[in-house]
Design a protein around this motif. Sequence first.
Motif, mmCIF file in Angstrom:
data_model
loop_
_atom_site.group_PDB
_atom_site.id
_atom_site.type_symbol
_atom_site.label_atom_id
_atom_site.label_comp_id
_atom_site.label_asym_id
_atom_site.label_seq_id
_atom_site.Cartn_x
_atom_site.Cartn_y
_atom_site.Cartn_z
ATOM 1 N N PRO A 99 0.811 -1.232 0.000
ATOM 2 C CA PRO A 99 0.000 0.000 0.000
ATOM 3 C C PRO A 99 0.838 1.273 0.000
ATOM 4 N N ILE A 100 1.899 1.287 0.810
ATOM 5 C CA ILE A 100 2.779 2.466 0.856
ATOM 6 C C ILE A 100 3.493 2.638 -0.477
ATOM 7 N N ALA A 101 3.978 1.518 -1.046
ATOM 8 C CA ALA A 101 4.687 1.584 -2.326
ATOM 9 C C ALA A 101 3.777 2.137 -3.423
ATOM 10 N N LEU A 102 2.523 1.729 -3.433
ATOM 11 C CA LEU A 102 1.578 2.214 -4.455
ATOM 12 C C LEU A 102 1.286 3.702 -4.284
ATOM 13 N N ILE A 103 1.103 4.145 -3.040
ATOM 14 C CA ILE A 103 0.880 5.577 -2.786
ATOM 15 C C ILE A 103 2.083 6.389 -3.265
ATOM 16 N N VAL A 104 3.286 5.883 -2.966
ATOM 17 C CA VAL A 104 4.512 6.569 -3.378
ATOM 18 C C VAL A 104 4.591 6.661 -4.901
ATOM 19 N N MET A 105 4.280 5.553 -5.581
ATOM 20 C CA MET A 105 4.358 5.548 -7.051
ATOM 21 C C MET A 105 3.350 6.519 -7.666
ATOM 22 N N VAL A 106 2.138 6.563 -7.125
ATOM 23 C CA VAL A 106 1.130 7.508 -7.629
ATOM 24 C C VAL A 106 1.638 8.941 -7.485
ATOM 25 N N LEU A 107 2.235 9.261 -6.325
ATOM 26 C CA LEU A 107 2.770 10.606 -6.096
ATOM 27 C C LEU A 107 3.911 10.921 -7.060
ATOM 28 N N CYS A 108 4.788 9.932 -7.284
ATOM 29 C CA CYS A 108 5.956 10.147 -8.143
ATOM 30 C C CYS A 108 5.571 10.286 -9.614
ATOM 31 N N PHE A 109 4.485 9.646 -10.015
ATOM 32 C CA PHE A 109 4.051 9.735 -11.412
ATOM 33 C C PHE A 109 3.111 10.914 -11.670
ATOM 34 N N THR A 110 2.766 11.672 -10.607
ATOM 35 C CA THR A 110 1.816 12.778 -10.787
ATOM 36 C C THR A 110 2.411 14.118 -10.356
ATOM 37 N N ILE A 111 2.590 14.336 -9.061
ATOM 38 C CA ILE A 111 2.936 15.689 -8.588
ATOM 39 C C ILE A 111 4.368 15.839 -8.090
ATOM 40 N N THR A 112 5.078 14.742 -7.838
ATOM 41 C CA THR A 112 6.458 14.866 -7.330
ATOM 42 C C THR A 112 7.399 14.046 -8.204
ATOM 43 N N PRO A 113 7.947 14.644 -9.247
ATOM 44 C CA PRO A 113 8.847 13.896 -10.139
ATOM 45 C C PRO A 113 10.111 13.432 -9.426
ATOM 46 N N ILE A 114 10.481 12.178 -9.668
ATOM 47 C CA ILE A 114 11.657 11.555 -9.050
ATOM 48 C C ILE A 114 12.544 11.008 -10.174
ATOM 49 N N PRO A 115 13.878 11.117 -10.057
ATOM 50 C CA PRO A 115 14.752 10.539 -11.085
ATOM 51 C C PRO A 115 14.454 9.054 -11.319
ATOM 52 N N THR A 116 14.534 8.638 -12.582
ATOM 53 C CA THR A 116 14.175 7.264 -12.958
ATOM 54 C C THR A 116 15.026 6.234 -12.234
ATOM 55 N N ASP A 117 16.324 6.533 -12.102
ATOM 56 C CA ASP A 117 17.205 5.553 -11.453
ATOM 57 C C ASP A 117 16.831 5.348 -9.984
ATOM 58 N N LEU A 118 16.410 6.439 -9.328
ATOM 59 C CA LEU A 118 16.021 6.317 -7.920
ATOM 60 C C LEU A 118 14.717 5.542 -7.788
ATOM 61 N N MET A 119 13.797 5.728 -8.753
ATOM 62 C CA MET A 119 12.547 4.974 -8.737
ATOM 63 C C MET A 119 12.812 3.487 -8.926
ATOM 64 N N LEU A 120 13.731 3.147 -9.839
ATOM 65 C CA LEU A 120 14.069 1.736 -10.060
ATOM 66 C C LEU A 120 14.709 1.136 -8.811
ATOM 67 N N ALA A 121 15.571 1.919 -8.152
ATOM 68 C CA ALA A 121 16.185 1.455 -6.903
ATOM 69 C C ALA A 121 15.119 1.217 -5.840
ATOM 70 N N PHE A 122 14.102 2.085 -5.830
ATOM 71 C CA PHE A 122 12.998 1.945 -4.880
ATOM 72 C C PHE A 122 12.198 0.672 -5.144
ATOM 73 N N VAL A 123 11.924 0.372 -6.409
ATOM 74 C CA VAL A 123 11.162 -0.831 -6.761
ATOM 75 C C VAL A 123 11.922 -2.085 -6.337
ATOM 76 N N ILE A 124 13.226 -2.116 -6.619
ATOM 77 C CA ILE A 124 14.047 -3.267 -6.206
ATOM 78 C C ILE A 124 14.073 -3.368 -4.681
ATOM 79 N N GLY A 125 14.238 -2.211 -4.010
ATOM 80 C CA GLY A 125 14.237 -2.197 -2.544
ATOM 81 C C GLY A 125 12.916 -2.671 -1.972
ATOM 82 N N THR A 126 11.798 -2.324 -2.635
ATOM 83 C CA THR A 126 10.472 -2.757 -2.180
ATOM 84 C C THR A 126 10.351 -4.279 -2.227
#
Length: 507
Positions: free
Chosen positions: A20-47
């Motif tokens: 649930p937290i990961a999904l909320i984070v992804m929605v935020l990152c894809f809409t109002i808070t842009p995050i570098p792609t490499d950091l997002m990929l690191a987050f997915v692997i970390g999740t």
Amino acid sequence: MAVKSRLNEKMREGVAAVLPIALIVMVLCFTITPIPTDLMLAFVIGTVMLIVGMGLFTYGAEASMTPIGSHIGAKLTKSRNLLLILSVSFLLGVIITIAEPDLQVLAGNVPHIDSTVLILTVSVGVGFFLMLSMLRILLGVQLRWLLLFFYGVVFILAGLSDPNFLSVAFDSGGVTTGPMTVPFIMALGVGVSSIRSDKNAQSDSFGLVALCSVGPILAVLILGFIYRGESSEIAAAVADTYLHTVELGGAYFHAIPEYMLEVAGALAPIVVFFLLFQVFSLRLRQLPLLRILVGLLFTYAGLVLFLTGVNVGFSSLGVMLGRELAVGWTRWLLVPIAMLMGWFIVQAEPAVHVLTKQVEEISAGAVSEKAMHISLSLAISLAMGLAMLRILTGMHIFWLLIPGYLVSLALTFLVPQMFTAIAFDSGGVASGPMTATFMLPFAMGACEAVGGNILTDAFGLVSLVAMMPLITIQIMGAIYVYKTRRTAEAPVVSFGDEEIIELWEVA
């Protein structure tokens, strides 16, 4: 087959806690808070690593820590040696807390206290209060008087302490009662309480986690008087950039050996103590011993994956997301987003389900499991909102903690003792792994962006989460008392001696 189904269950719990937290984070990152792609990929692997690590760790801790605690507790009771019970309890409290993953994460994020110093300080605090808890069980001292006394000491010391140690101290009380320590401490308490045969023996086995949460607070406050802090890097704040996937993979592969050594050092005292106890006193049969050893291996593997995923990819995105949201118009979204995350965090915490069922059974259905879930979700959601409000306004944590604990302690005189024990135990249950690994870094990032003091404004989030169930569950206990009294006072229909009673009318 039983092992496979149990492991699958723990994996599903890990998914429910993290997704649930990961999904909320992804929605935020894809809409109002842009995050570098490499950091997002690191987050997915970390999740993914976090989910698998939590599943393996919780399965391993249940298969090893709980039986170890039960066996040692039962063996200690047979000895009837008070000095042995107290000294072993202290030693076990110290070595089990050193391996607590939530504490490891918190220690890495505290910039002005050396991680080893903080972990050892907190562990000694838990060990001392676990020893005190054993003494309370053996003597049958009421929990409320100990809580009143020690929280009085806590707030006196807090008023005199360095502000930079204050919030960290209260947070350390919440993170130490995590998935490693709670099952072990509870099992140890049940074993020791079997010495007594009176009617309150079982209820007195509750409250161990409550007292063991006070120990770290006092220990860190005392540390603040004698330790001179040194500035260092916050683990979660290191948001590395990666040029390509090979470099990202290298970051994880380099981190794994480091955490393998770190976790081996943390678990080694527990393993050595258990093996020595097995050789000289316990002498378990081959199959139970093998199950415990396999459980320890699962615990080790899960803890390595958990800490690697958290520190390389998960927490660092929490910091960056907090920074991005706290700038511009989106800063006004901090409170509602944190409250939404708080709602899902407590809903996904496996131990909360056990707690709510326990309260429903104790109250004979007067306080339903559904009502408990809703009240706890509202409480943790409110705690997260208040934590963000503190960051935005710079409010001193005393304005929330003092009234909260005064209400909590006052309620101890109005509700049954069992509800008080469960309420104060549940503070550690509600402040689970997700609070330390994501929400605290999220608060730190937001605090940094608004120009606040991380040590006084961001830290304290875990303590608010741990405090709210103390009030909520005791209010549920008060509702139980009210419903019980109303049932007892309900008028009984009486019939005269000469009156003919029609049975179908009575029915």
